[in-house]
Design an enzyme around this catalytic site. Structure first.
Site, PDB file in Angstrom:
ATOM      1  CG  HIS A  10       9.852   2.715   0.985  1.00  0.00           C
ATOM      2  ND1 HIS A  10       9.954   3.615   2.013  1.00  0.00           N
ATOM      3  CD2 HIS A  10      10.080   3.419  -0.141  1.00  0.00           C
ATOM      4  CE1 HIS A  10      10.240   4.807   1.531  1.00  0.00           C
ATOM      5  NE2 HIS A  10      10.313   4.718   0.225  1.00  0.00           N
ATOM      6  CB  CYS A  33       7.999  10.331   1.439  1.00  0.00           C
ATOM      7  SG  CYS A  33       9.005  11.806   1.422  1.00  0.00           S
ATOM      8  CG  PHE A  34       2.379   9.421   1.325  1.00  0.00           C
ATOM      9  CD1 PHE A  34       1.749   9.888   2.458  1.00  0.00           C
ATOM     10  CD2 PHE A  34       2.537  10.274   0.243  1.00  0.00           C
ATOM     11  CE1 PHE A  34       1.272  11.190   2.519  1.00  0.00           C
ATOM     12  CE2 PHE A  34       2.067  11.577   0.297  1.00  0.00           C
ATOM     13  CZ  PHE A  34       1.427  12.040   1.437  1.00  0.00           C
ATOM     14  CB  CYS A  35       6.200   3.925   2.968  1.00  0.00           C
ATOM     15  SG  CYS A  35       6.138   4.045   4.733  1.00  0.00           S
ATOM     16  CB  ALA A  36       6.090   5.832  -2.148  1.00  0.00           C
TER      17      ALA A  36
END
Ligand SMILES: Cc1ncc(COP(=O)(O)O)c(C=O)c1O
Length: 474
Positions: free
Chosen positions: A135, A381-384
């Site tokens: 993100h 979601c690992f900032c994605a």
């Protein structure tokens, strides 16, 4: 298996490196009351500090003073080290210290936001951003420009032909191409110089988000006249064994000398009257306020240490770990890996492995690994979010339904995966211990009764209390 355990690491002094990881030997409590040595497989989020970095921080604290305008000896010394740090960062990524500004920031997110704020983008121009971005290399562009997303293949790799098509379609209207050096989800490594060459061919500039790439592979921004030259690069020190709050944005001085800084105040100015201000030269112009001198020295020390070890050796060691892990994971039925699961495909990927255990929430797998194995991973979601959604092949209807649940404060069904990610100090033996506990998860041989906290989307073993105050207090 024995043969693998005896495998010699390409790192000449892995034992020494293990000793030089701050906190590596720490024992952590398990659910059954035992203590075990912690395994950190969450390096893609943040790495521990290298001991030479911590030693340098402690040494530098004795000399700490304000930099640049202080006239005392300590100030002069710290100013000197701050400027030397720029040279070390430039050397690490092969930037041109004469032509490039090494701007110190607090992390890659700030670096990318700074570039997004500083890049003049006309109303009819677009920024091309890939669908595999964190993100932090997507939202800053959305906030400042019309973003067109470049497609990925189902396995998560960048569709280079789609980038070319979009460069053609928006010819002369592409303000920038912003792409990651390596994915923090699948570990895919992009051929950054080749992407730069393509962008330049179509008259565009490129930003490489090197937050994930820098700790694992050598980076070469190449000379400015080289077609494969990387125009802008972002780094985060906490992912490179120097977690002291610094990072860098690197790009042409010529570029940063134009326009106004995004943050203004002390340090950015040449002359200020009650009516106007003129800006100082780059990079100081873009470093408003008192900088994080100690964090910058820490980052430089870390990069210097990595260069001494040799990034090629680091890469070889991590490839060996990845190969071993994927091989063992492929022998366990019921595990789905996102990206590539092939143990022989290690050259263009990092030791960042996102996976799910069949019919098991990722948050539960992560909890069991922690409470019953002493293994630190990450899940979610690992900032994605868009990337994860594509990798999980979530259809729009399901996504909308899950988004609605989350907006209502229920994260029980948060889509995502578990991510194990390696650093240069991880070992084959740690992977073997990880696989042992992973097998217990897969075979439902774990012992705790895990209760879901719906608001957090996290699982906790029933009746278990972590006595954190026994370990660290302020
Ligand atoms: C690929 C990538 N880009 C950017 C970031 C953001 O880095 P930071 O949080 O240090 O700003 C991360 C962090 O995980 C990342 O993995």
């Amino acid at each position: 298996m024995e043969a693998i355990k005896k495998m010699k690491s390409p790192l000449p002094s892995l034992d020494k490196i293990l000793e030089s990881i701050v906190g590596y030997q720490k024992q952590v409590p398990l659910l059954n009351g035992d203590m075990t040595q912690y395994i950190n497989f969450d390096n893609a989020a943040s790495t521990p500090a290298l001991k030479p970095v911590l030693d340098k921080v402690n040494e530098a604290m004795e000399w700490y003073s304000s930099i640049h305008r202080g006239t005392g000896f300590k100030s002069q010394l710290c100013s000197e080290l701050f400027d030397q740090s720029r040279e070390i960062v430039a050397e690490f990524v092969k930037a041109d210290i004469e032509k490039d500004a090494i701007i110190f920031v607090k992390n890659a997110t700030e670096a990318i936001n700074k570039l997004a704020n500083r890049l003049p983008i006309k109303s009819d121009e677009v920024v091309l951003v890939s669908k595999m971005e964190h993100h932090s290399n997507d939202l800053p562009w959305r906030a400042n420009a019309r973003v067109i997303h470049v497609n990925i293949f189902p396995d998560g790799q960048l569709e280079v032909q789609d980038l070319i098509n979009k460069l053609k379609k928006y010819h002369k209207k592409v303000a920038l191409v912003a792409v990651t050096g390596a994915s923090n989800v699948t570990g895919w490594v992009n051929d950054v110089n080749q992407l730069a060459r393509i962008c330049h061919e179509y008259g565009s500039k490129i930003l490489i988000d090197a937050a994930q790439l820098a700790p694992h592979r050598a980076i070469n921004m190449r000379p400015h006249h080289d077609p494969g030259h990387i125009d802008f690069l972002a780094l985060s020190a906490h992912k490179i064994y120097a977690p002291f709050g610094s990072g860098a944005l690197i790009g042409p001085k010529e570029f940063f000398e134009e326009g106004d800084p995004d943050y203004v105040g002390g340090g950015t100015v040449n002359v200020v009257t009650l009516d106007y201000a003129t800006w100082t030269e780059s990079p100081e112009k873009d470093e408003a306020g008192t900088p994080n001198t100690i964090g910058v020295i820490a980052m430089a020390k870390s990069l210097q240490t990595l260069m001494n070890i040799g990034m090629d050796k680091v890469a070889e060691h991590e490839k060996q770990l990845t190969r071993h892990m994927l091989k063992l994971m492929s022998e366990i039925p019921g595990i789905e890996i996102y990206g590539s699961a092939d143990p022989e495909v290690v050259d263009n990927r990092l030791g960042v492995i996102a996976f799910n255990v069949k019919d098991m929430p990722h948050a539960l797998t992560a909890a069991i690994l922690n409470y019953e194995g002493g293994v630190g991973v990450r899940n979610g979601c690992f900032c994605a979010h868009p990337y994860i959604k594509m990798l999980l092949q979530l259809d729009d209807e399901t996504s909308k339904m899950l988004e609605q649940q989350m907006l209502e404060g229920d994260r029980s069904n948060l889509p995502g995966a578990v991510r194990a990610s390696f650093g240069l100090y991880n070992s084959i033996l740690e992977i073997d211990r990880f696989i042992e506990i992973l097998k217990k998860v897969v075979n439902r041989k774990y012992v705790g009764n895990y209760i879901l906290n719906k608001k957090e989307g996290a699982y906790y073993p029933e009746g278990h209390v972590q006595n954190f105050q026994n370990y660290l207090t302020i």
